[in-house]
Design a protein around this motif. Structure first.
Motif, PDB file in Angstrom:
ATOM      1  N   VAL A  30      30.301  76.708  81.317  1.00  0.00           N
ATOM      2  CA  VAL A  30      30.763  77.444  80.135  1.00  0.00           C
ATOM      3  C   VAL A  30      29.620  77.632  79.143  1.00  0.00           C
ATOM      4  N   SER A  31      28.841  76.602  78.898  1.00  0.00           N
ATOM      5  CA  SER A  31      27.741  76.709  77.928  1.00  0.00           C
ATOM      6  C   SER A  31      26.706  77.735  78.380  1.00  0.00           C
ATOM      7  N   GLU A  32      26.453  77.810  79.674  1.00  0.00           N
ATOM      8  CA  GLU A  32      25.512  78.800  80.204  1.00  0.00           C
ATOM      9  C   GLU A  32      26.077  80.209  80.080  1.00  0.00           C
ATOM     10  N   ALA A  33      27.379  80.342  80.326  1.00  0.00           N
ATOM     11  CA  ALA A  33      28.025  81.648  80.192  1.00  0.00           C
ATOM     12  C   ALA A  33      27.973  82.108  78.742  1.00  0.00           C
ATOM     13  N   ALA A  34      28.243  81.208  77.809  1.00  0.00           N
ATOM     14  CA  ALA A  34      28.198  81.551  76.383  1.00  0.00           C
ATOM     15  C   ALA A  34      26.798  81.987  75.976  1.00  0.00           C
ATOM     16  N   ALA A  35      25.788  81.276  76.451  1.00  0.00           N
ATOM     17  CA  ALA A  35      24.406  81.647  76.126  1.00  0.00           C
ATOM     18  C   ALA A  35      24.048  83.000  76.727  1.00  0.00           C
ATOM     19  N   GLU A  36      24.475  83.235  77.945  1.00  0.00           N
ATOM     20  CA  GLU A  36      24.190  84.505  78.626  1.00  0.00           C
ATOM     21  C   GLU A  36      24.822  85.682  77.883  1.00  0.00           C
ATOM     22  N   LEU A  37      26.036  85.486  77.397  1.00  0.00           N
ATOM     23  CA  LEU A  37      26.759  86.568  76.721  1.00  0.00           C
ATOM     24  C   LEU A  37      26.453  86.647  75.228  1.00  0.00           C
ATOM     25  N   GLY A  38      25.916  85.564  74.662  1.00  0.00           N
ATOM     26  CA  GLY A  38      25.700  85.526  73.214  1.00  0.00           C
ATOM     27  C   GLY A  38      27.015  85.385  72.464  1.00  0.00           C
ATOM     28  N   THR A  39      27.937  84.612  73.049  1.00  0.00           N
ATOM     29  CA  THR A  39      29.256  84.417  72.446  1.00  0.00           C
ATOM     30  C   THR A  39      29.502  82.928  72.219  1.00  0.00           C
ATOM     31  N   ALA A  40      30.622  82.642  71.569  1.00  0.00           N
ATOM     32  CA  ALA A  40      31.048  81.251  71.398  1.00  0.00           C
ATOM     33  C   ALA A  40      31.491  80.691  72.753  1.00  0.00           C
ATOM     34  N   ARG A  41      31.405  79.387  72.892  1.00  0.00           N
ATOM     35  CA  ARG A  41      31.842  78.746  74.143  1.00  0.00           C
ATOM     36  C   ARG A  41      33.316  79.012  74.405  1.00  0.00           C
ATOM     37  N   SER A  42      34.113  79.074  73.355  1.00  0.00           N
ATOM     38  CA  SER A  42      35.551  79.320  73.546  1.00  0.00           C
ATOM     39  C   SER A  42      35.798  80.698  74.150  1.00  0.00           C
ATOM     40  N   THR A  43      35.013  81.678  73.739  1.00  0.00           N
ATOM     41  CA  THR A  43      35.141  83.027  74.305  1.00  0.00           C
ATOM     42  C   THR A  43      34.741  83.027  75.770  1.00  0.00           C
ATOM     43  N   ALA A  44      33.617  82.390  76.077  1.00  0.00           N
ATOM     44  CA  ALA A  44      33.157  82.310  77.462  1.00  0.00           C
ATOM     45  C   ALA A  44      34.186  81.583  78.325  1.00  0.00           C
ATOM     46  N   HIS A  45      34.766  80.529  77.782  1.00  0.00           N
ATOM     47  CA  HIS A  45      35.770  79.777  78.532  1.00  0.00           C
ATOM     48  C   HIS A  45      36.993  80.635  78.839  1.00  0.00           C
TER      49      HIS A  45
END
Length: 99
Positions: A30-45
């Motif tokens: 999730v943290s990697e997805a959030a960083a990749e998208l430039g979003t909050a971890r909750s959004t990536a999750h």
């Protein structure tokens, strides 16, 4: 790559971007997805949870999201396989240049 549409839908774009990352990298947290998208971890999750719900991703015991199993094309009412889903899955899991 196609031209960016005049009215992009950010959530759809982010979900498709995650599918490409899963395809290319094989997995992410999730943290990697959030960083990749430039979003909050909750959004990536939430995005990853939707991909799991729809069968495009799975989550392993280490909380890493991985590409889901290849999706078989659904059967048409005539009993034959529909090519639409197969083409969609092919484009998602393989680079478009090979289509």
């Amino acid at each position: 790559m196609e031209n960016k549409p005049p009215y992009p839908l950010r959530s759809v774009d982010n979900a498709l971007h995650l599918l490409q990352v899963l395809r290319d990298q094989g997995g992410l947290r999730v943290s990697e997805a959030a960083a990749e998208l430039g979003t909050a971890r909750s959004t990536a999750h939430r995005l990853l949870a939707m991909l799991v719900y729809r069968g495009f991703a799975v989550q392993d015991d280490n909380h890493t999201y991985l590409p889901g199993p290849p999706c078989p094309p659904p059967a048409c009412s005539a009993g034959r396989a529909c090519s639409g889903c197969a083409v969609l899955c092919f484009r998602i899991w393989r680079p478009c240049a090979t289509v």
